[in-house]
Design an enzyme around this catalytic site. Sequence first.
Site, PDB file in Angstrom:
ATOM      1  N   ASN A 188       0.815  -1.232   0.000  1.00 16.82           N
ATOM      2  CA  ASN A 188       0.000   0.000   0.000  1.00 16.82           C
ATOM      3  C   ASN A 188       0.847   1.280   0.000  1.00 16.82           C
ATOM      4  OD1 ASN A 188       0.661  -0.791   2.647  1.00 16.82           O
ATOM      5  ND2 ASN A 188      -0.962   0.471   3.491  1.00 16.82           N
ATOM      6  N   GLU A 232       3.452  -4.758  12.396  1.00 21.21           N
ATOM      7  CA  GLU A 232       2.464  -3.690  12.189  1.00 21.21           C
ATOM      8  C   GLU A 232       1.383  -4.284  11.299  1.00 21.21           C
ATOM      9  OE1 GLU A 232       5.903  -0.195  12.221  1.00 21.21           O
ATOM     10  OE2 GLU A 232       4.411  -0.213  10.634  1.00 21.21           O
ATOM     11  N   CYS A 272      -3.250   1.474   6.427  1.00 18.19           N
ATOM     12  CA  CYS A 272      -3.696   0.751   7.626  1.00 18.19           C
ATOM     13  C   CYS A 272      -4.361   1.686   8.628  1.00 18.19           C
ATOM     14  CB  CYS A 272      -2.510   0.065   8.275  1.00 18.19           C
ATOM     15  SG  CYS A 272      -1.231   1.235   8.745  1.00 18.19           S
ATOM     16  N   GLU A 274       7.541   0.711  16.710  1.00 18.99           N
ATOM     17  CA  GLU A 274       8.720   1.204  16.010  1.00 18.99           C
ATOM     18  C   GLU A 274       8.625   2.720  15.952  1.00 18.99           C
ATOM     19  OE1 GLU A 274      10.192  -0.941  12.644  1.00 18.99           O
ATOM     20  OE2 GLU A 274       9.176  -2.790  13.223  1.00 18.99           O
TER      21      GLU A 274
HETATM   22  P1  NAD Z   1      -0.254  -9.254   3.245  1.00 18.23           P
HETATM   23  O1  NAD Z   1      -0.196  -9.662   4.657  1.00 18.23           O
HETATM   24  O2  NAD Z   1      -1.084 -10.047   2.299  1.00 18.23           O
HETATM   25  O3  NAD Z   1       1.208  -9.250   2.603  1.00 18.23           O
HETATM   26  C1  NAD Z   1       2.257  -8.504   3.184  1.00 18.23           C
HETATM   27  C2  NAD Z   1       3.577  -9.140   2.813  1.00 18.23           C
HETATM   28  O4  NAD Z   1       3.659 -10.431   3.405  1.00 18.23           O
HETATM   29  C3  NAD Z   1       3.759  -9.356   1.312  1.00 18.23           C
HETATM   30  O5  NAD Z   1       5.099  -9.088   0.996  1.00 18.23           O
HETATM   31  C4  NAD Z   1       3.447 -10.827   1.142  1.00 18.23           C
HETATM   32  O6  NAD Z   1       4.044 -11.413   0.015  1.00 18.23           O
HETATM   33  C5  NAD Z   1       3.998 -11.400   2.431  1.00 18.23           C
HETATM   34  N1  NAD Z   1       3.422 -12.676   2.861  1.00 18.23           N
HETATM   35  C6  NAD Z   1       2.153 -13.121   2.677  1.00 18.23           C
HETATM   36  N2  NAD Z   1       1.999 -14.330   3.262  1.00 18.23           N
HETATM   37  C7  NAD Z   1       3.196 -14.646   3.827  1.00 18.23           C
HETATM   38  C8  NAD Z   1       3.668 -15.767   4.566  1.00 18.23           C
HETATM   39  N3  NAD Z   1       2.876 -16.802   4.864  1.00 18.23           N
HETATM   40  N4  NAD Z   1       4.960 -15.758   5.002  1.00 18.23           N
HETATM   41  C9  NAD Z   1       5.764 -14.704   4.732  1.00 18.23           C
HETATM   42  N5  NAD Z   1       5.371 -13.631   4.010  1.00 18.23           N
HETATM   43  C10 NAD Z   1       4.099 -13.598   3.581  1.00 18.23           C
HETATM   44  O7  NAD Z   1      -0.680  -7.734   3.253  1.00 18.23           O
HETATM   45  P2  NAD Z   1      -0.998  -6.813   2.018  1.00 18.23           P
HETATM   46  O8  NAD Z   1      -2.282  -7.272   1.396  1.00 18.23           O
HETATM   47  O9  NAD Z   1       0.217  -6.721   1.174  1.00 18.23           O
HETATM   48  O10 NAD Z   1      -1.204  -5.381   2.729  1.00 18.23           O
HETATM   49  C11 NAD Z   1      -2.417  -4.971   3.258  1.00 18.23           C
HETATM   50  C12 NAD Z   1      -2.492  -5.275   4.730  1.00 18.23           C
HETATM   51  O11 NAD Z   1      -1.376  -4.698   5.401  1.00 18.23           O
HETATM   52  C13 NAD Z   1      -3.700  -4.666   5.404  1.00 18.23           C
HETATM   53  O12 NAD Z   1      -4.217  -5.587   6.319  1.00 18.23           O
HETATM   54  C14 NAD Z   1      -3.142  -3.470   6.140  1.00 18.23           C
HETATM   55  O13 NAD Z   1      -3.888  -3.027   7.245  1.00 18.23           O
HETATM   56  C15 NAD Z   1      -1.825  -3.979   6.548  1.00 18.23           C
HETATM   57  N6  NAD Z   1      -0.912  -2.877   6.838  1.00 18.23           N
HETATM   58  C16 NAD Z   1      -0.643  -2.560   8.145  1.00 18.23           C
HETATM   59  C17 NAD Z   1       0.193  -1.482   8.446  1.00 18.23           C
HETATM   60  C18 NAD Z   1       0.507  -1.069   9.867  1.00 18.23           C
HETATM   61  O14 NAD Z   1       1.397  -0.239  10.035  1.00 18.23           O
HETATM   62  N7  NAD Z   1      -0.156  -1.582  10.869  1.00 18.23           N
HETATM   63  C19 NAD Z   1       0.759  -0.762   7.418  1.00 18.23           C
HETATM   64  C20 NAD Z   1       0.455  -1.105   6.103  1.00 18.23           C
HETATM   65  C21 NAD Z   1      -0.382  -2.176   5.828  1.00 18.23           C
HETATM   66  O1  6OD Z   2       3.896   6.453   8.675  1.00 17.43           O
HETATM   67  C1  6OD Z   2       4.421   5.423   9.103  1.00 17.43           C
HETATM   68  O2  6OD Z   2       5.520   5.418   9.658  1.00 17.43           O
HETATM   69  C2  6OD Z   2       3.726   4.131   8.953  1.00 17.43           C
HETATM   70  N1  6OD Z   2       4.355   3.059   9.480  1.00 17.43           N
HETATM   71  C3  6OD Z   2       2.551   4.076   8.319  1.00 17.43           C
HETATM   72  C4  6OD Z   2       1.790   2.916   8.108  1.00 17.43           C
HETATM   73  C5  6OD Z   2       0.755   2.980   7.277  1.00 17.43           C
HETATM   74  C6  6OD Z   2      -0.046   1.856   6.987  1.00 17.43           C
HETATM   75  O3  6OD Z   2      -0.543   1.626   5.899  1.00 17.43           O
END
Ligand code: NAD
Ligand code: 6OD
Length: 501
Positions: A156, A255, A289, A468
């Site tokens: 994202n 995260e 997120c 972090e």
């Molecule tokens: P995802 O969990 O599907 O994938 C994230 C990464 O993990 C990718 O690189 C993927 O290839 C890898 N991955 C998937 N399965 C794996 C496994 N079994 N072992 C190791 N690696 C694996 O997430 P996404 O669809 O790419 O991103 C969207 C999600 O990320 C949403 O749920 C969003 O809320 C979350 N997100 C959270 C934050 C935060 O800071 N809390 C920030 C950004 C995104």
């Molecule tokens: O701004 C940041 O440092 C951060 N970790 C954002 C996360 C965004 C989630 O999609």
Amino acid sequence: MSRQVQLRNFVAGEFVAGTAVFDKVSPVDGTVVAQVHEAGADVVDAAVKAARAALTGAWGRSRVAERAALLRRIADVIEDRADDLLRAEIRDTGKPEKQARELDIGRAALNFRAAADVIASAGLDSFLTELPDGRRALNYAVPKPLGVVGVIVPWNLPLLLLTWKVAPALASGNAVVVKPSEETPSSATLLAEVMAEAGVPDGVFNVVHGRGPGSAGEFLATHPGVDGITFTGESATGAAIMRSVAPHVRPVSFELGGKNAAVVFADADIEQAVDGLSRSIFTNTGQVCLCTERVYIEEPVFDSVVAGLAERARELRLGDPYAAETTTGPLISAAHRAKVVSYLDRAVAEGASVVVGGGIPDLGPDLAAGAWIEPTLWTGVDNTSTVMRDEVFGPVAGLVPFTGEEEAIRLANDTAFGLAAAVWTTDLDRAHRVAGRMHVGMAWVNTWYLRDLRSPFGGMGLSGIGREGGRHSLGFYSQPTNVCIGLAAGPRPGEHGWPAA
Ligand code: NAD
Ligand code: 6OD
């Protein structure tokens, strides 16, 4: 070999081919924009070994001041290469140029500068110990790198989230193996070039491409040579990674997802609140997120806030990422759109009223194969609705009325997630009171996604493990050895510090 852009893995300072190749498809129009070299278990193993070799070499003996200077050089090179990085990010995600420039690429350089500042000014934990029996000692904790850190990130905010983790990892003296999302391989590949140009020693920064299960992600998470995993992504993926690291008992920093609430009190500056809410619901097509997907609005201002948000949603302009008027890009992929559409259907089936949006827009034949979706708002939902409980990760929100502060807090905290919240009020006491009672890692008041990179960032519940940011990052990326120096008995320091009268 195809004439498409080829995105290779980066191992020990060299770009290396993968064991297979897959297409990267543009979410703007469905065309293939690159071919990605998927790292098999052998490439991941080579990357982990290259990182270990770097740690046992000169990098493992590097001084803090050297690493801080290197991080600042990386930031400089990112700024020099900003246009390339920008194009790479837009090619993969279709996000509007203005947002990509201001948020994504700008933060990449800032992440390195912030980590340089933190490490350059980090002190040691130290205690002068005096036991009741008279023994004395000086205790101090020497920080050591965690070691080889696996960095697994989502699609994202690709470069922003990758550098948010790589910067403190390198600042602390680690070597990293990075696994970007299969949907956004481009900026990580370019970052490898940036690292080489900035003078990062071979093996300190490695990139492996591929998917998660049965691919590079899983190979990295299960590799016994990895000393810890820092991950951003879905909560369910976090659970899978925990299982992967369990046999080797490795630490994780997570995260994860969010189902973030905003609370709008009747005393809020309504125009400011509507402004902030529309940003927090629709930024990056709702794929942050931290985005708000649940909005609780105090009864007396419910209708005016709903009307204001609907007007803002109708003003959004979807389309060509490079067009000046575009505010909103597509979702990341057809697969993700299918998931979001299933939630749009489910909301209506469960009795929601669609205020605005609710479907797939018609943007003409050129964009028909893209992953476009209408910004969508619902009323007639409550906390039992599926779209008020699951993270949708799209430009959507449910709008729900409430009466009184206690109900607002109860509704906002009624979720398994705990990432972020926003409170809109002009009452200062209420602002502190309500923000402090939000069960989240980050609570914003009268603003949203305003970041100070020294602050702790992370989530509670399903939203993550650990924090972090600033000195909080050092807690994960380094591990202390406490040294306890026994001191001879005698006068306590300071006892004879005054000149004789
Ligand atoms: P995802 O969990 O599907 O994938 C994230 C990464 O993990 C990718 O690189 C993927 O290839 C890898 N991955 C998937 N399965 C794996 C496994 N079994 N072992 C190791 N690696 C694996 O997430 P996404 O669809 O790419 O991103 C969207 C999600 O990320 C949403 O749920 C969003 O809320 C979350 N997100 C959270 C934050 C935060 O800071 N809390 C920030 C950004 C995104
Ligand atoms: O701004 C940041 O440092 C951060 N970790 C954002 C996360 C965004 C989630 O999609």
